[in-house]
Design an enzyme around this catalytic site. Structure first.
Site, PDB file in Angstrom:
ATOM      1  N   GLY A   1      -9.139   6.738   7.457  1.00  0.00           N
ATOM      2  CA  GLY A   1      -9.552   6.912   8.845  1.00  0.00           C
ATOM      3  C   GLY A   1     -11.065   6.963   8.959  1.00  0.00           C
ATOM      4  O   GLY A   1     -11.790   6.569   8.048  1.00  0.00           O
TER       5      GLY A   1
ATOM      6  N   ASP B   1       0.850  -1.196   0.000  1.00  0.00           N
ATOM      7  CA  ASP B   1       0.000   0.000   0.000  1.00  0.00           C
ATOM      8  C   ASP B   1       0.897   1.260   0.000  1.00  0.00           C
ATOM      9  O   ASP B   1       2.122   1.144   0.157  1.00  0.00           O
ATOM     10  CB  ASP B   1      -0.912  -0.067   1.246  1.00  0.00           C
ATOM     11  N   HIS B   2       0.257   2.420  -0.128  1.00  0.00           N
ATOM     12  CA  HIS B   2       0.970   3.723  -0.200  1.00  0.00           C
ATOM     13  C   HIS B   2       2.465   3.686   0.137  1.00  0.00           C
ATOM     14  O   HIS B   2       2.840   3.649   1.304  1.00  0.00           O
ATOM     15  CB  HIS B   2       0.343   4.703   0.797  1.00  0.00           C
TER      16      HIS B   2
ATOM     17  N   HIS C   1      -9.952   3.978  -2.070  1.00  0.00           N
ATOM     18  CA  HIS C   1      -9.285   4.168  -0.777  1.00  0.00           C
ATOM     19  C   HIS C   1     -10.262   4.846   0.177  1.00  0.00           C
ATOM     20  O   HIS C   1     -11.165   5.557  -0.261  1.00  0.00           O
ATOM     21  CB  HIS C   1      -8.058   5.072  -0.933  1.00  0.00           C
ATOM     22  N   GLY C   2     -10.040   4.668   1.472  1.00  0.00           N
ATOM     23  CA  GLY C   2     -10.843   5.396   2.450  1.00  0.00           C
ATOM     24  C   GLY C   2     -12.292   4.942   2.480  1.00  0.00           C
ATOM     25  O   GLY C   2     -13.207   5.740   2.667  1.00  0.00           O
TER      26      GLY C   2
ATOM     27  N   THR D   1      -8.743   0.886   7.865  1.00  0.00           N
ATOM     28  CA  THR D   1      -9.262   1.366   9.147  1.00  0.00           C
ATOM     29  C   THR D   1     -10.184   0.332   9.798  1.00  0.00           C
ATOM     30  O   THR D   1     -10.111   0.112  11.013  1.00  0.00           O
ATOM     31  CB  THR D   1     -10.008   2.704   8.936  1.00  0.00           C
TER      32      THR D   1
HETATM   33 ZN   LIG Z   1      -5.122   4.509   0.864  1.00  0.00          ZN
END
Ligand SMILES: [Zn+2]
Length: 291
Positions: free
Chosen positions: A180, A82-83, A207-208, A232
């Site tokens: 988050g 990931d990132h 994402h997210g 998250t």
């Molecule tokens: Zn991400």
């Protein structure tokens, strides 16, 4: 079933418009629990590691645990980084055997991001690995990477030009989601997914996603978000399950019982998402295709 390349999992998901859960694991327990969820639901699965987790466990030990666990999984699985804004760690992970990497050049200007992403794609090619690209940072800090300020959203043409110039396999567009937990209802821009896919039909990455409704997930997946990241939600399940068990059993010092409780919570969380994303049962098609 052996570990397969990212494209083998995502090509089909993108073509058939279902989503594959891409879950950030943090250790052997969470890895085993998400693989068990995918196995139970006969779903393909993407396992991801944040750069923070790679640094804390080490590429060698992490790859050894992954290979051992993945070898037991009867469903197609693949490993993604990931990132990662750090080229040296991209190289280390590709050399160690990661199947896919997200080169996160979103802090760079688009020209420099494009230049470096071209290099990462060439490097990944030599390892038979795929590259996810991004030009807009997803709001929120995830495992030490990112910022809480909402970043710039470029016109669709900029994303399209980036995809064309770099040859990335998958793309993470900014669509209003954040890493988050949401402090307010997110203002989503799902039409950006449709617009980019119309220009360049490659898998989009969501994402997210933690906190989105089932309808929002389904809509984004139908538009082309074939890879749906879950980070998250895993952290919450993992940490809250520890807390729950310890609060309920203040006098006990029984690690296997604690771990069993945590595993069940993580496995439930993974199963819930796999069902929502529509990938349950999709591993069966892989069996017939390879048989
Ligand atoms: Zn991400």
């Amino acid at each position: 079933m052996p570990v397969v390349p990212m494209r083998e999992i995502l090509d089909r998901a993108f073509a058939e418009r279902y989503g594959v859960a891409a879950i950030n694991v943090v250790d052997d327990l969470s890895l085993e629990a998400v693989l068990a969820a995918a196995t139970e639901l006969e779903a393909p699965l993407i396992v991801q590691t944040s750069l923070k987790t790679v640094k804390s466990l080490g590429t060698g030990p992490l790859m050894a645990i992954w290979r051992a666990r993945a070898a037991e999984a009867p469903v197609p699985v693949t490993l993604h980084l990931d990132h990662c804004p750090d080229r040296a760690w991209i190289t280390r992970c590709l050399e160690a055997g990661w199947n896919s990497v997200l080169f996160d050049g979103s802090e760079l200007d688009v020209a420099e991001n494009t230049r470096q992403t071209i290099e990462v794609v060439a490097e990944a090619d030599r390892h038979g690995a795929q590259v996810e690209g991004e030009i807009e940072s997803v709001t929120g800090v995830e495992d030490g990477v990112g910022s809480d300020d909402a970043g710039d959203v470029h016109p669709t043409e900029v994303s399209a030009a980036f995809i064309a110039a770099t040859g990335i396999y998958s793309f993470a567009p900014a669509i209003g989601t954040a890493h988050g937990l949401y402090k307010a209802t997110p203002h989503l821009m799902p039409e950006r997914v449709t617009e980019i896919v119309a220009e360049h039909p490659i898998p989009m990455v969501l994402h997210g996603g933690t906190g989105l409704t089932e309808e929002q997930f389904s809509d984004l997946i139908a538009r082309g978000c074939a890879k749906v990241n879950i980070s998250t939600a895993l952290k919450i399940a993992f940490v809250d399950a520890h807390r729950e068990y310890l609060d309920a059993n203040p006098g006990k010092h029984d690690p296997p019982a604690l771990l069993k409780h945590v595993r069940a919570a993580v496995k439930d969380m993974a199963e819930r998402h796999i069902r929502i994303f529509g990938s349950a049962g999709k591993a069966r098609a892989f069996d017939s295709a390879t048989a």
